[in-house]
Design an enzyme around this catalytic site. Structure first.
Site, PDB file in Angstrom:
ATOM      1  N   TYR A  44       0.978  -1.259  -0.181  1.00 20.83           N
ATOM      2  CA  TYR A  44      -0.112   0.044   0.005  1.00 20.83           C
ATOM      3  C   TYR A  44       0.913   1.260   0.054  1.00 20.83           C
ATOM      4  CZ  TYR A  44      -3.257  -3.705   1.036  1.00 20.83           C
ATOM      5  OH  TYR A  44      -3.886  -4.786   1.001  1.00 20.83           O
ATOM      6  N   ARG A  70       1.168  -2.200 -12.206  1.00 24.12           N
ATOM      7  CA  ARG A  70      -0.034  -2.453 -11.071  1.00 24.12           C
ATOM      8  C   ARG A  70      -0.981  -1.053 -11.172  1.00 24.12           C
ATOM      9  NH1 ARG A  70      -0.213  -2.442  -4.450  1.00 24.12           N
ATOM     10  NH2 ARG A  70      -2.107  -3.317  -4.348  1.00 24.12           N
ATOM     11  N   HIS A  71      -2.249  -1.615 -11.109  1.00 25.83           N
ATOM     12  CA  HIS A  71      -3.097  -0.336 -10.855  1.00 25.83           C
ATOM     13  C   HIS A  71      -2.689   0.422  -9.837  1.00 25.83           C
ATOM     14  CE1 HIS A  71      -4.720  -2.018  -7.215  1.00 25.83           C
ATOM     15  NE2 HIS A  71      -4.759  -2.994  -7.721  1.00 25.83           N
ATOM     16  N   THR A  77     -10.860  -3.601  -0.565  1.00 21.99           N
ATOM     17  CA  THR A  77     -11.561  -4.387  -1.177  1.00 21.99           C
ATOM     18  C   THR A  77     -12.819  -4.585  -0.393  1.00 21.99           C
ATOM     19  OG1 THR A  77     -10.725  -6.513  -0.341  1.00 21.99           O
ATOM     20  CG2 THR A  77      -9.801  -5.723  -2.347  1.00 21.99           C
ATOM     21  N   ARG A 155     -10.642  -0.890 -11.481  1.00 18.43           N
ATOM     22  CA  ARG A 155      -9.345  -0.196 -11.276  1.00 18.43           C
ATOM     23  C   ARG A 155      -8.244  -0.408 -12.194  1.00 18.43           C
ATOM     24  NH1 ARG A 155     -10.234  -3.874  -6.931  1.00 18.43           N
ATOM     25  NH2 ARG A 155      -8.401  -5.533  -6.780  1.00 18.43           N
ATOM     26  N   ASP A 192      -4.015 -11.738 -14.403  1.00 16.31           N
ATOM     27  CA  ASP A 192      -4.710 -11.819 -13.092  1.00 16.31           C
ATOM     28  C   ASP A 192      -4.415 -13.297 -12.745  1.00 16.31           C
ATOM     29  OD1 ASP A 192      -6.190 -11.204 -10.775  1.00 16.31           O
ATOM     30  OD2 ASP A 192      -8.055 -12.130 -12.073  1.00 16.31           O
ATOM     31  N   HIS A 335      -2.502  -6.759 -11.539  1.00 15.97           N
ATOM     32  CA  HIS A 335      -2.766  -6.839  -9.920  1.00 15.97           C
ATOM     33  C   HIS A 335      -1.329  -7.170  -9.208  1.00 15.97           C
ATOM     34  CE1 HIS A 335      -6.956  -6.506 -10.051  1.00 15.97           C
ATOM     35  NE2 HIS A 335      -7.169  -7.275 -10.948  1.00 15.97           N
ATOM     36  N   ASP A 336      -1.206  -6.665  -8.090  1.00 15.39           N
ATOM     37  CA  ASP A 336       0.249  -7.042  -7.427  1.00 15.39           C
ATOM     38  C   ASP A 336       0.355  -8.650  -7.368  1.00 15.39           C
ATOM     39  OD1 ASP A 336      -2.166  -6.958  -5.981  1.00 15.39           O
ATOM     40  OD2 ASP A 336      -1.115  -7.163  -3.932  1.00 15.39           O
TER      41      ASP A 336
END
Ligand SMILES: *[C@@H]1O[C@H](CO)[C@@H](O)[C@H](O)[C@H]1NC(C)=O
Ligand SMILES: *[C@@H]1O[C@H](CO)[C@@H](O)[C@H](O)[C@H]1NC(C)=O
Ligand SMILES: *[C@@H]1O[C@H](CO)[C@@H](O)[C@H](O)[C@H]1NC(C)=O
Ligand SMILES: *[C@@H]1O[C@H](CO)[C@@H](O)[C@H](O)[C@H]1NC(C)=O
Ligand SMILES: *[C@@H]1O[C@H](CO)[C@@H](O)[C@H](O)[C@H]1NC(C)=O
Ligand SMILES: *[C@@H]1O[C@H](CO)[C@@H](O)[C@H](O)[C@H]1NC(C)=O
Ligand SMILES: *[C@@H]1O[C@H](CO)[C@@H](O)[C@H](O)[C@H]1NC(C)=O
Ligand SMILES: *[C@@H]1O[C@H](CO)[C@@H](O)[C@H](O)[C@H]1NC(C)=O
Length: 442
Positions: A44, A70-71, A77, A155, A192, A335-336
């Site tokens: 984060y 990454r976004h 979530t 996102r 993903d 994504h991460d």
């Protein structure tokens, strides 16, 4: 009857207004904390360059760029949001009058959204587009724009769009890339990690570490807020509030003040363990979930059709419309967790010792804030180098602008491998995970 000149002026004004709107340089602002503190927020953490970007070695020019990003920063979530609210409510139900750092909770209302980008996250993606246009402008002309794909989460799609907007902005709207392919997360998707139901979890390693670092914090807070009865998981949730509120409000969250830098360093390690044992080298079926992307990358680097029997969608990857091989810049948004799997499939950030759930190894290079911060990125540059009079193809990989060592393909310190050696080194991907993929589902 309106005056004709006035009408013209109005039209010109509205045209200008349109142009100004399209041309806002929307740069992610400072969040008000020092870098060390923000970096202890693990995945984060807001993006920052781990190193200053170094151009390729003398004698090399960049011929192709493969961006995997990454976004940008997001809200929690939906499921995490519910847990956060429960822990905050427990603290709010306690006696808060004794401790000045807690009084803000008397009037606090939980107001975070769910799942989507926060404005700061859109700005980060826009910033990245500017940086990438500026850095790689020599690869772009009117006929050859970046080819852009995104995984289908809102996102991720928005991050891709904000990136293209930043790219266009930096080129003064000369080059306006479009998002060409959105890959459904309910089907085969190399961006993903939804296709390996048998992959295990990191729960036992993360719980072990949580039980080591969180009890002292829980005791401290329970003492300060009599009746709160906070558990170790509540502590974790209250720590999550700090980055989530800060990126959402673009101002320091009061939750950050409940914890010390040292406590956040422990939090960082918790997330390192989660990724290492969830999708990385500590998870037998972690790396295989990155194989599909690696095989797509090899296809682009070599100009050969994709060969993969894992996560690729053959319909998409066999068409030059949805998987061209004649571009110079490919940009993929993801994504991460998927990025962790991809690093591990390639052989990046390999650790000499598995991460110890009872104690952080301070020498480790597996540190989430350097791997997958919000808007984190891996760039694979294809190079043409002339070495001792011979010209050939080479590659190097940068993660968050830091050139990665690649001993696995013969890199002896320059960060560069011959393309052929790199392809050779990617046996695990080329062999579809050497049997691991078959273990992903029954
Ligand atoms: C909470 O709000 C009330 C009413 O608006 C105000 O009187 C009080 O000072 C506030 N308390 C804190 C701790 O901000
Ligand atoms: C790439 O190939 C496609 C289809 O094969 C063609 O339409 C396009 O013009 C080519 N683009 C470039 C930049 O060569
Ligand atoms: C980001 O993308 C969204 C969706 O396209 C758009 O509404 C927003 O204005 C964009 N923001 C920036 C900074 O480009
Ligand atoms: C936008 O602003 C950022 C930060 O001030 C700056 O680095 C960048 O060069 C600007 N972009 C353009 C195209 O002016
Ligand atoms: C593959 O992609 C095509 C085109 O987007 C889509 O219609 C199809 O459902 C996808 N198949 C799988 C298995 O993901
Ligand atoms: C505190 O929480 C524990 C575990 O959730 C529970 O067993 C206990 O009854 C709670 N105590 C109080 C005073 O609420
Ligand atoms: C950075 O900020 C944190 C939180 O405000 C603080 O605890 C820490 O001492 C600061 N560190 C430095 C090096 O300034
Ligand atoms: C989707 O992936 C599965 C598993 O690798 C594969 O069997 C199937 O052919 C793929 N479907 C498409 C449309 O690529």
């Amino acid at each position: 009857m309106s005056h004709p000149i006035r009408q013209v002026v109005l039209i010109m004004l509205s045209l200008c207004y349109g142009a100004v709107m399209a041309a806002i340089n929307y740069t992610a602002p400072s969040l008000g904390f020092n870098q060390t503190f923000q970096q202890s927020w693990a995945l984060y953490s807001p993006y920052f360059p781990v190193s200053e970007y170094a151009p390729p070695p003398t004698g090399c020019t960049i011929t192709q760029v493969n961006l995997l990003q990454r976004h940008g920063a997001r809200y929690p979530t939906a499921s995490v949001g519910v847990s956060l609210q429960q822990s905050v409510a427990k603290l709010q139900g306690a006696d808060l009058s004794d401790d000045p750092s807690l009084t803000f909770l008397m009037n606090f209302t939980y107001a975070l959204g769910t799942d989507i980008l926060v404005p700061y996250g859109a700005a980060q993606s826009f910033d990245a587009g500017q940086v990438h246009y500026t850095r790689y402008a020599s690869l772009i002309d009117g006929d050859i724009l970046p080819f852009v794909r995104a995984s289908s989460s809102e996102r991720v799609v928005e991050s891709a769009l904000n990136w293209t907007a930043g790219f266009a902005y930096a080129s003064n709207q000369l080059y306006v890339p479009v998002l060409s392919v959105i890959i459904s997360e309910s089907g085969n998707d190399t961006l993903d990690n939804n296709m390996c139901p048998n992959a295990g979890s990191s729960d036992s390693e993360t719980s072990e570490w949580l039980e080591i670092f969180a009890p002292d914090i829980a005791d401290r807070l329970n003492m300060a807020a009599p009746g709160a009865n906070l558990t170790n998981s509540d502590v974790l949730n209250l720590m999550y509030m700090c980055p989530f509120e800060t990126v959402a409000n673009e101002a320091p969250s009061a939750f950050c003040g409940l914890f010390s830098q040292g406590e956040f360093n422990s939090f960082e390690y918790y997330e390192d363990l989660k990724d290492y044992y969830g999708n990385g080298y500590g998870q037998q079926l972690g790396p295989v979930q990155g194989v599909g992307y690696v095989n797509e990358l090899l296809a682009r680097l070599t100009g050969q059709p994709v060969q993969d029997e894992t996560q690729t969608n053959h319909t998409l990857d066999s068409s030059p419309v949805t998987f061209p091989l004649n571009r110079t810049f490919y940009a993929d948004f993801t994504h991460d967790n998927e990025m962790i799997s991809i690093y591990s499939a390639i052989g990046l950030f390999l650790q000499p010792h598995a991460l110890d759930p009872s104690q952080p190894n301070t020498e480790r290079t597996w540190v989430d804030y350097k791997l997958v911060p919000f808007s984190g990125r891996m760039v694979t540059e294809k190079l043409e180098c002339t070495v001792a009079g011979e010209t050939g193809d080479y590659v190097r990989i940068l993660v968050n602008d830091a050139v990665q060592p690649m001993e696995f393909c013969g890199d002896t310190g320059s960060g560069v491998c011959a393309l052929g050696d790199f392809v050779q080194s990617q046996q695990y991907a080329r062999l579809n995970g050497e049997g691991d993929w078959a273990l992903c589902s029954d």
